[in-house]
Design a protein around this motif. Structure first.
Motif, PDB file in Angstrom:
ATOM      1  N   LYS A  20     -11.152  -8.810  22.318  1.00  0.00           N
ATOM      2  CA  LYS A  20     -12.255  -8.092  22.958  1.00  0.00           C
ATOM      3  C   LYS A  20     -13.193  -7.548  21.882  1.00  0.00           C
ATOM      4  O   LYS A  20     -12.937  -7.672  20.685  1.00  0.00           O
ATOM      5  N   SER A  21     -14.280  -6.919  22.331  1.00  0.00           N
ATOM      6  CA  SER A  21     -15.255  -6.341  21.409  1.00  0.00           C
ATOM      7  C   SER A  21     -14.640  -5.192  20.613  1.00  0.00           C
ATOM      8  O   SER A  21     -13.778  -4.463  21.109  1.00  0.00           O
ATOM      9  N   GLY A  22     -15.129  -5.037  19.391  1.00  0.00           N
ATOM     10  CA  GLY A  22     -14.659  -3.947  18.552  1.00  0.00           C
ATOM     11  C   GLY A  22     -14.651  -4.340  17.093  1.00  0.00           C
ATOM     12  O   GLY A  22     -15.116  -5.416  16.708  1.00  0.00           O
ATOM     13  N   LYS A  23     -14.113  -3.463  16.275  1.00  0.00           N
ATOM     14  CA  LYS A  23     -14.012  -3.708  14.836  1.00  0.00           C
ATOM     15  C   LYS A  23     -12.619  -3.368  14.363  1.00  0.00           C
ATOM     16  O   LYS A  23     -12.071  -2.324  14.731  1.00  0.00           O
ATOM     17  N   ILE A  24     -12.044  -4.244  13.561  1.00  0.00           N
ATOM     18  CA  ILE A  24     -10.716  -3.984  13.000  1.00  0.00           C
ATOM     19  C   ILE A  24     -10.757  -4.119  11.484  1.00  0.00           C
ATOM     20  O   ILE A  24     -11.631  -4.790  10.931  1.00  0.00           O
ATOM     21  N   ASN A  25      -9.844  -3.448  10.841  1.00  0.00           N
ATOM     22  CA  ASN A  25      -9.585  -3.674   9.422  1.00  0.00           C
ATOM     23  C   ASN A  25      -8.396  -4.618   9.308  1.00  0.00           C
ATOM     24  O   ASN A  25      -7.363  -4.416   9.948  1.00  0.00           O
ATOM     25  N   ILE A  26      -8.569  -5.657   8.518  1.00  0.00           N
ATOM     26  CA  ILE A  26      -7.477  -6.598   8.250  1.00  0.00           C
ATOM     27  C   ILE A  26      -6.937  -6.307   6.862  1.00  0.00           C
ATOM     28  O   ILE A  26      -7.683  -6.315   5.888  1.00  0.00           O
ATOM     29  N   GLU A  27      -5.655  -6.023   6.786  1.00  0.00           N
ATOM     30  CA  GLU A  27      -5.012  -5.746   5.510  1.00  0.00           C
ATOM     31  C   GLU A  27      -4.092  -6.904   5.132  1.00  0.00           C
ATOM     32  O   GLU A  27      -3.113  -7.179   5.814  1.00  0.00           O
ATOM     33  N   LEU A  28      -4.437  -7.586   4.053  1.00  0.00           N
ATOM     34  CA  LEU A  28      -3.549  -8.586   3.467  1.00  0.00           C
ATOM     35  C   LEU A  28      -2.690  -7.895   2.428  1.00  0.00           C
ATOM     36  O   LEU A  28      -3.200  -7.150   1.580  1.00  0.00           O
ATOM     37  N   LYS A  29      -1.397  -8.140   2.485  1.00  0.00           N
ATOM     38  CA  LYS A  29      -0.482  -7.511   1.534  1.00  0.00           C
ATOM     39  C   LYS A  29       0.414  -8.582   0.921  1.00  0.00           C
ATOM     40  O   LYS A  29       0.869  -9.492   1.611  1.00  0.00           O
ATOM     41  N   ALA A  30       0.656  -8.468  -0.388  1.00  0.00           N
ATOM     42  CA  ALA A  30       1.491  -9.450  -1.080  1.00  0.00           C
ATOM     43  C   ALA A  30       2.171  -8.799  -2.278  1.00  0.00           C
ATOM     44  O   ALA A  30       1.722  -7.764  -2.786  1.00  0.00           O
ATOM     45  N   GLN A  31       3.240  -9.432  -2.726  1.00  0.00           N
ATOM     46  CA  GLN A  31       3.925  -9.001  -3.931  1.00  0.00           C
ATOM     47  C   GLN A  31       3.398  -9.811  -5.112  1.00  0.00           C
ATOM     48  O   GLN A  31       3.452 -11.036  -5.110  1.00  0.00           O
ATOM     49  N   TYR A  32       2.873  -9.110  -6.126  1.00  0.00           N
ATOM     50  CA  TYR A  32       2.429  -9.778  -7.349  1.00  0.00           C
ATOM     51  C   TYR A  32       3.660  -9.994  -8.216  1.00  0.00           C
ATOM     52  O   TYR A  32       4.269  -9.050  -8.701  1.00  0.00           O
ATOM     53  N   THR A  33       4.036 -11.240  -8.384  1.00  0.00           N
ATOM     54  CA  THR A  33       5.320 -11.574  -9.015  1.00  0.00           C
ATOM     55  C   THR A  33       5.231 -11.790 -10.521  1.00  0.00           C
ATOM     56  O   THR A  33       6.263 -11.870 -11.187  1.00  0.00           O
ATOM     57  N   VAL A  34       4.014 -11.900 -11.064  1.00  0.00           N
ATOM     58  CA  VAL A  34       3.864 -12.113 -12.511  1.00  0.00           C
ATOM     59  C   VAL A  34       3.929 -10.751 -13.188  1.00  0.00           C
ATOM     60  O   VAL A  34       2.953 -10.251 -13.749  1.00  0.00           O
ATOM     61  N   SER A  35       5.092 -10.145 -13.113  1.00  0.00           N
ATOM     62  CA  SER A  35       5.286  -8.784 -13.596  1.00  0.00           C
ATOM     63  C   SER A  35       6.768  -8.559 -13.803  1.00  0.00           C
ATOM     64  O   SER A  35       7.612  -9.197 -13.166  1.00  0.00           O
ATOM     65  N   ASP A  36       7.098  -7.651 -14.733  1.00  0.00           N
ATOM     66  CA  ASP A  36       8.507  -7.324 -14.951  1.00  0.00           C
ATOM     67  C   ASP A  36       9.120  -6.781 -13.658  1.00  0.00           C
ATOM     68  O   ASP A  36      10.257  -7.085 -13.318  1.00  0.00           O
ATOM     69  N   VAL A  37       8.347  -5.984 -12.960  1.00  0.00           N
ATOM     70  CA  VAL A  37       8.756  -5.459 -11.663  1.00  0.00           C
ATOM     71  C   VAL A  37       7.666  -5.835 -10.667  1.00  0.00           C
ATOM     72  O   VAL A  37       6.514  -5.448 -10.848  1.00  0.00           O
ATOM     73  N   PRO A  38       7.988  -6.630  -9.611  1.00  0.00           N
ATOM     74  CA  PRO A  38       6.965  -7.029  -8.635  1.00  0.00           C
ATOM     75  C   PRO A  38       6.231  -5.822  -8.074  1.00  0.00           C
ATOM     76  O   PRO A  38       6.844  -4.802  -7.735  1.00  0.00           O
ATOM     77  N   GLU A  39       4.917  -5.925  -7.980  1.00  0.00           N
ATOM     78  CA  GLU A  39       4.093  -4.832  -7.492  1.00  0.00           C
ATOM     79  C   GLU A  39       3.324  -5.270  -6.250  1.00  0.00           C
ATOM     80  O   GLU A  39       2.903  -6.423  -6.145  1.00  0.00           O
ATOM     81  N   THR A  40       3.149  -4.343  -5.318  1.00  0.00           N
ATOM     82  CA  THR A  40       2.459  -4.643  -4.069  1.00  0.00           C
ATOM     83  C   THR A  40       0.950  -4.535  -4.261  1.00  0.00           C
ATOM     84  O   THR A  40       0.449  -3.548  -4.805  1.00  0.00           O
ATOM     85  N   VAL A  41       0.242  -5.567  -3.793  1.00  0.00           N
ATOM     86  CA  VAL A  41      -1.216  -5.618  -3.872  1.00  0.00           C
ATOM     87  C   VAL A  41      -1.759  -5.796  -2.458  1.00  0.00           C
ATOM     88  O   VAL A  41      -1.206  -6.580  -1.674  1.00  0.00           O
ATOM     89  N   THR A  42      -2.823  -5.080  -2.116  1.00  0.00           N
ATOM     90  CA  THR A  42      -3.436  -5.223  -0.800  1.00  0.00           C
ATOM     91  C   THR A  42      -4.915  -5.582  -0.948  1.00  0.00           C
ATOM     92  O   THR A  42      -5.568  -5.199  -1.912  1.00  0.00           O
ATOM     93  N   ASP A  43      -5.396  -6.343   0.011  1.00  0.00           N
ATOM     94  CA  ASP A  43      -6.809  -6.698   0.086  1.00  0.00           C
ATOM     95  C   ASP A  43      -7.281  -6.424   1.504  1.00  0.00           C
ATOM     96  O   ASP A  43      -6.669  -6.888   2.470  1.00  0.00           O
ATOM     97  N   ASN A  44      -8.355  -5.653   1.631  1.00  0.00           N
ATOM     98  CA  ASN A  44      -8.859  -5.256   2.943  1.00  0.00           C
ATOM     99  C   ASN A  44     -10.224  -5.877   3.229  1.00  0.00           C
ATOM    100  O   ASN A  44     -11.064  -5.989   2.330  1.00  0.00           O
TER     101      ASN A  44
END
Length: 344
Positions: free
Chosen positions: A128-152
């Motif tokens: 339906k009509s409206g506006k949403i925020n889409i959040e993409l979330k992933a684990q960045y694995t090229v790291s000693d400890v995987p870190e969470t990255v988000t893109d909105n």
């Protein structure tokens, strides 16, 4: 589509928009058209092409951008009342894992990541009509400890013909479109989201033909409550860059500096990322929780003094959005692995 255009339309008579357009039906500016509910009709809606993108650098400008010479990003695929976007070049499988997608309002549109043979695709189902925020979330694995990255980023949905996005389809939409057409030189800058709503005839360019399409739609009852076509526009949301794999190192004698990877999921060129700001701290706890700022130490490097001895050094790295000063800065604290011990 954004910005000023060179051509200027001649003023259209205010007393009758339809008569001025040669449609033979009188409609005073102060008159009204029957209001139509701009909400959803069924569990899914018809997506009116083109679906546009406003400012997301890794995504094509339009779902109809099929000429290879103009393709600059990932295609926007529209099939079976769904939008599908390949994520393999944006969040590559050799750098990211555990991709997920969330909608800020599932009643407006549902989103999820479909994974087939290690290929990830964002699927969007509008309701339906409206506006949403889409959040993409992933684990960045090229790291000693995987870190969470988000893109909105955002998705704007409006009923076809609802030019002013007020949830109704009526004469106010015709007046809004008329204002746009009459002021093509001096008008304010319109966003792609607004201009996509004004493109009633869906030819990717708001023109006088859209007024004809809007008003003929009423006459022929092809717009309004019985129409299930909706206009979609994706829009960039600015995220501050990430500081990843941060660690403090001995840069030279008595000098400590930081080593980190700066990643901006919004920018397509590292050269355009704003320079981070810095603040050094001292802490007695290895976690850095009791850190106290070192006055005046706001450079990327820190020269060790006697006052640092038996303390952990902590560096605060603050990143800022490349293009939007209103975006919340992102702060990361990098703690030294050992207490400072100066040589005798």
């Amino acid at each position: 589509m954004k910005g000023k255009q060179k051509n200027r339309l001649k003023p259209i008579l205010k007393k009758s928009m339809l008569t001025a357009l040669g449609l033979g039906i009188a409609l005073p500016i102060g008159g009204t058209l029957p209001q139509a509910n701009a909400g959803e009709i069924g569990p899914e809606i018809n997506i009116s092409r083109p679906v546009l993108n406003d400012g997301i650098h890794w995504l094509n400008y339009s779902s109809e951008q099929n000429d290879p010479s103009f393709v600059s990003g990932v295609p926007i695929e529209v099939t079976n009342n769904r939008v599908r976007i390949d994520l393999s070049t944006h969040l590559r499988s050799d750098e990211f894992s555990m991709l997920t997608a969330n909608s800020s309002d599932n009643s407006i549109a549902r989103v999820y990541v479909e994974t087939i043979e290690n290929e990830n695709t964002l699927v969007v189902i509008p309701y339906k009509s409206g506006k949403i925020n889409i959040e993409l979330k992933a684990q960045y694995t090229v790291s000693d400890v995987p870190e969470t990255v988000t893109d909105n980023f955002e998705l704007n949905i409006s009923k076809k013909g609802d030019v002013n996005a007020d949830g109704k389809v009526n004469s106010a939409d015709a007046a809004e479109l008329l204002t746009y057409l009459r002021n093509m030189v001096s008008r304010r800058g319109y966003s792609y989201v607004e201009m996509n709503r004004m493109d009633v005839d869906r030819n990717a360019e708001p023109t006088l033909g859209d007024m004809n399409a809007l008003l003929n739609g009423y006459a022929n009852k092809t717009l309004g409550a019985k129409n299930n076509d909706y206009v979609l526009t994706f829009q960039q949301v600015d995220d501050a860059p990430y500081v990843l794999n941060g660690q403090l190192k001995n840069y030279m004698e008595n000098t400590i500096a930081t080593d980190y990877y700066l990643m901006d999921v919004d920018a397509d060129d590292i050269d355009y990322i704003n320079t981070p700001s810095y603040q050094w701290y001292r802490a007695t706890d290895p976690s850095g929780e009791d850190m106290v700022p070192i006055e005046g130490e706001t450079r990327e490097q820190h020269t060790v003094t006697s006052e640092d001895e038996d303390y952990y050094l902590v560096l605060e790295v603050t990143t800022h959005s490349t293009s939007d000063t209103n975006t919340e800065p992102r702060r990361v604290y990098i703690v030294g692995k050992e207490k400072i011990q100066r040589p005798d």
